[in-house]
Structures are given as structure tokens and as C-alpha cells.
Enzyme design. Structure first.
Site, PDB file in Angstrom:
ATOM      1  N   LYS A 136       0.861  -1.174   0.000  1.00 34.81           N
ATOM      2  CA  LYS A 136       0.000   0.000   0.000  1.00 34.81           C
ATOM      3  C   LYS A 136       0.898   1.225   0.000  1.00 34.81           C
ATOM      4  CE  LYS A 136      -3.652   2.382   2.440  1.00 34.81           C
ATOM      5  NZ  LYS A 136      -4.666   2.283   3.472  1.00 34.81           N
ATOM      6  N   ARG A 146     -10.414  10.315   1.280  1.00 32.42           N
ATOM      7  CA  ARG A 146     -10.185  10.992   2.567  1.00 32.42           C
ATOM      8  C   ARG A 146     -11.107  12.198   2.715  1.00 32.42           C
ATOM      9  NH1 ARG A 146      -3.614  10.953   2.905  1.00 32.42           N
ATOM     10  NH2 ARG A 146      -3.369   8.689   2.847  1.00 32.42           N
ATOM     11  N   LYS A 158       1.250   9.889   5.671  1.00 33.99           N
ATOM     12  CA  LYS A 158       1.268   8.492   6.080  1.00 33.99           C
ATOM     13  C   LYS A 158       2.502   7.783   5.528  1.00 33.99           C
ATOM     14  CE  LYS A 158      -3.731   7.964   6.597  1.00 33.99           C
ATOM     15  NZ  LYS A 158      -4.870   7.049   6.440  1.00 33.99           N
ATOM     16  N   GLU A 175       7.536  -7.198   1.775  1.00 36.14           N
ATOM     17  CA  GLU A 175       6.199  -7.262   2.383  1.00 36.14           C
ATOM     18  C   GLU A 175       5.490  -8.566   2.015  1.00 36.14           C
ATOM     19  OE1 GLU A 175       4.943  -5.011   4.461  1.00 36.14           O
ATOM     20  OE2 GLU A 175       6.384  -3.378   4.250  1.00 36.14           O
ATOM     21  N   LYS A 190      -2.216  -1.505  -3.847  1.00 34.37           N
ATOM     22  CA  LYS A 190      -3.027  -0.288  -3.863  1.00 34.37           C
ATOM     23  C   LYS A 190      -2.130   0.923  -3.989  1.00 34.37           C
ATOM     24  CE  LYS A 190      -6.223   2.027  -0.691  1.00 34.37           C
ATOM     25  NZ  LYS A 190      -6.885   1.932   0.594  1.00 34.37           N
ATOM     26  N   SER A 216      -9.987   5.770  -5.129  1.00 33.83           N
ATOM     27  CA  SER A 216     -10.914   6.870  -5.397  1.00 33.83           C
ATOM     28  C   SER A 216     -10.382   7.874  -6.420  1.00 33.83           C
ATOM     29  CB  SER A 216     -11.246   7.577  -4.082  1.00 33.83           C
ATOM     30  OG  SER A 216     -10.071   8.031  -3.437  1.00 33.83           O
ATOM     31  N   TYR A 255     -14.751   1.103  -7.501  1.00 34.43           N
ATOM     32  CA  TYR A 255     -16.023   1.818  -7.362  1.00 34.43           C
ATOM     33  C   TYR A 255     -16.849   1.685  -8.639  1.00 34.43           C
ATOM     34  CZ  TYR A 255     -13.412   3.654  -3.431  1.00 34.43           C
ATOM     35  OH  TYR A 255     -12.669   3.749  -2.281  1.00 34.43           O
TER      36      TYR A 255
HETATM   37  C1  PBG Z   1      -6.861   3.676   5.045  1.00 34.83           C
HETATM   38  C2  PBG Z   1      -7.620   3.700   3.775  1.00 34.83           C
HETATM   39  C3  PBG Z   1      -7.278   4.447   2.644  1.00 34.83           C
HETATM   40  C4  PBG Z   1      -8.258   4.236   1.698  1.00 34.83           C
HETATM   41  C5  PBG Z   1      -9.165   3.338   2.249  1.00 34.83           C
HETATM   42  N1  PBG Z   1      -8.760   3.033   3.549  1.00 34.83           N
HETATM   43  C6  PBG Z   1      -6.077   5.219   2.351  1.00 34.83           C
HETATM   44  C7  PBG Z   1      -5.653   6.283   3.240  1.00 34.83           C
HETATM   45  O1  PBG Z   1      -6.453   7.157   3.623  1.00 34.83           O
HETATM   46  O2  PBG Z   1      -4.471   6.285   3.547  1.00 34.83           O
HETATM   47  C8  PBG Z   1      -8.293   4.885   0.349  1.00 34.83           C
HETATM   48  C9  PBG Z   1      -9.200   4.298  -0.654  1.00 34.83           C
HETATM   49  C10 PBG Z   1      -9.436   5.111  -1.858  1.00 34.83           C
HETATM   50  O3  PBG Z   1      -8.774   6.127  -2.125  1.00 34.83           O
HETATM   51  O4  PBG Z   1     -10.330   4.700  -2.607  1.00 34.83           O
HETATM   52  N2  PBG Z   1      -7.135   2.659   5.911  1.00 34.83           N
END
Ligand code: PBG
Length: 269
Positions: A136, A146, A158, A175, A190, A216, A255
Site C-alpha cells: 500500500k 479521505r 502516512k 512485504e 493499492k 478513489s 467503485y
Molecule cells: C486507510 C484507507 C485508505 C483508503 C481506504 N482506507 C487510504 C488512506 O487514507 O491512507 C483509500 C481508498 C481510496 O482512495 O479509494 N485505511
């Protein structure tokens, strides 16, 4: 309801992400393992209505954290790895108790897959699978998510601490070996499209099923391009999903699931 619509076109697996009211957020995110919280209640309700539905959950503290981080943050800004893993185990067990089929740690703490496996087994949930967010990346493609959840970190990014640096390629292999040895059942990459070669690298180095998460920002760009009539939304959507498949993804989180399934069924929008 979205789930009934999804099942009508053959999509029988869903992932749940909660939006939690600010009043329930704390530095240690204890709401994450409330058996009567939003996610466990939703799982029970869905399983009751659709017993054959496959439910994936997200295991991470960010929706419940007043700091907007996936882990517990110490005063000086350090993410407390082991204390967080302790909370994540309780969260995963609460989700399994409610009926989740696959729990998906997206937090990127060290050692969490093995710890969650142990906690699930001890609680009698040997049959519940773990889809680990193996690679990730600390990505700007998460922006719209977010924004929607109001989960932007209150300070700091992060990266550098738990999410991976987008410049790193071989680190994904480290990983992979950790997650495999700790008992992960599915490995996830991801974001998706900008990281196709990471999917391929993992596909070529692990016998486990690989999942790709089209996030997203990827979704929003294709949508926006379509709305602005700069691209053919449907064609680009299907091509992007095909590319994830070509790279080696066995499972795709997107999505576009409903829209793509309708397209595959030959339905016109
Ligand atoms: C974190 C989390 C994230 C997404 C889903 N759960 C990333 C983050 O905020 O670091 C992002 C998913 C997306 O962008 O569709 N647990």
C-alpha cells in the site's frame, strides 16, 4: 439498496468502509471494536438479508481516529505500532463475530497479519480469511476518499512511517514474504493502475491470489474525464479494469463494480 442492485448483475462481494461521526473518534479508536458499531451492525443486517453475500471489511483505525491516522499516535508524532496491532486484533475479531468472511488489514503496521491470524484462531474464526494490504503506497490518489470520510491526517503524512514510498519497487517483495509467512490468504496492491508492475511482480513471486484496488482518485479521474467529454468513460473504465487483470489481479476492488458488471451484462446505462 446498492447490495441488491449489485447482486442483480452478478457482483456478490462487497467491502465495507464506515464514515464515523466525529463524536465517536478518539486517539485510540476504540469504536473500531464496538460490537454494536456501524460496521458490525451492517454486517449482521446484510448477512441476514443476503446469506450468500461475501463481506470483506477494512481493518484500520483511521475512520475511528481523532488524529486521522491508521495507527495510534504518540505525543511526539510517532505511530505506536504494537499498541495499534492490539486494537486491530480486537477490531478484526469483532468483525468476524458479526459474520465477516474476509478481514482486510489496510493499516500497514508491522506484524499485524500474524497477530490478527492468531486472534481470529483463538476466538474460533479459523475459517475467516485475511486479505492483506501487502503493498500500500503513500499515494495522493486517495484524496477523494479521505475527503469523503473526513479522514485526512491531522498532521504529517502516512509515508515514511507505515505506507510505502511510491519510489520503492523491491520493498513490495519484502512485504510479500512477511505477509505470506504470517498467514495472509490474499495479497493486495493499492493503488491499481499506476502500480501495475507491482501487481505483476507480486503475481510472479507468490502463489497466493492477488487483489488490486482501483482507488478513489483513479475512479474520479475517469469519471471527471467522462463528464468533461474528454474521454469515453465506459471504454476507459473497461480498459483500466482489463489492464489490472492483465497485470495479474485475480480480484479487483473498484467503485466501478456495478457499472462495469452492467456493461459486461450488455445493459446500456
Ligand atoms: C486507510 C484507507 C485508505 C483508503 C481506504 N482506507 C487510504 C488512506 O487514507 O491512507 C483509500 C481508498 C481510496 O482512495 O479509494 N485505511
Amino acid at each position: 439498496m446498492q447490495v441488491a442492485k449489485a447482486r442483480d448483475v452478478g457482483v456478490n462481494s462487497i467491502v465495507l468502509f464506515p464514515k464515523v461521526p466525529d463524536a465517536l473518534k478518539t486517539p485510540t479508536g476504540d469504536e473500531a471494536y464496538n460490537d454494536y458499531g456501524l460496521v458490525p451492525r451492517t454486517i449482521r443486517m446484510l448477512k441476514d438479508k443476503f446469506p450468500g453475500l461475501v463481506i470483506y471489511t477494512d481493518v484500520a483505525l483511521d475512520p475511528y481516529s481523532s488524529d486521522g491516522h491508521d495507527g495510534i499516535v504518540r505525543e511526539d508524532g510517532v505511530i505506536m505500532n504494537d499498541e495499534t496491532v492490539h486494537q486491530l486484533c480486537k477490531q478484526a475479531v469483532a468483525q468476524a463475530r458479526a459474520g465477516a468472511d474476509v478481514v482486510s488489514p489496510s493499516d500497514m503496521m508491522d506484524g499485524r497479519v500474524g497477530a490478527i491470524r492468531g486472534a481470529l484462531d483463538d476466538a474460533g474464526f479459523q475459517h475467516v480469511l485475511i486479505m492483506s494490504y501487502t503493498a500500500k503506497y503513500a499515494s495522493s490518489f486517495y484524496g477523494p476518499f479521505r475527503e469523503a470520510l473526513d479522514s485526512n491526517p491531522r498532521f504529517g503524512g502516512k509515508n515514511g512511517s507505515y505506507q510505502m514510498n511510491p519510489a520503492n519497487y523491491r520493498e513490495a517483495l519484502v512485504e510479500v514474504h512477511e505477509d505470506e509467512s504470517e498467514g495472509a490468504d490474499i495479497l493486495l496492491v493499492k493503488p491499481g493502475l499506476p502500480y501495475l508492475h507491482i501487481i505483476r511482480q507480486i503475481r510472479d513471486n507468490s502463489p497466493l491470489p492477488i487483489a488490486a484496488y482501483q482507488v478513489s482518485g483513479e475512479y474520479s479521474m475517469i469519471k471527471a474525464g467522462g463528464i468533461l467529454k474528454m474521454i469515453d468513460e465506459e471504454k476507459v473504465m473497461m480498459e483500466s479494469l482489463l489492464c489490472l487483470r492483465r497485470a495479474g489481479a485475480d480480484i479487483i476492488l473498484t467503485y466501478f463494480a456495478l457499472q462495469a458488471a452492467r456493461c459486461l451484462c450488455g445493459e446500456k446505462r
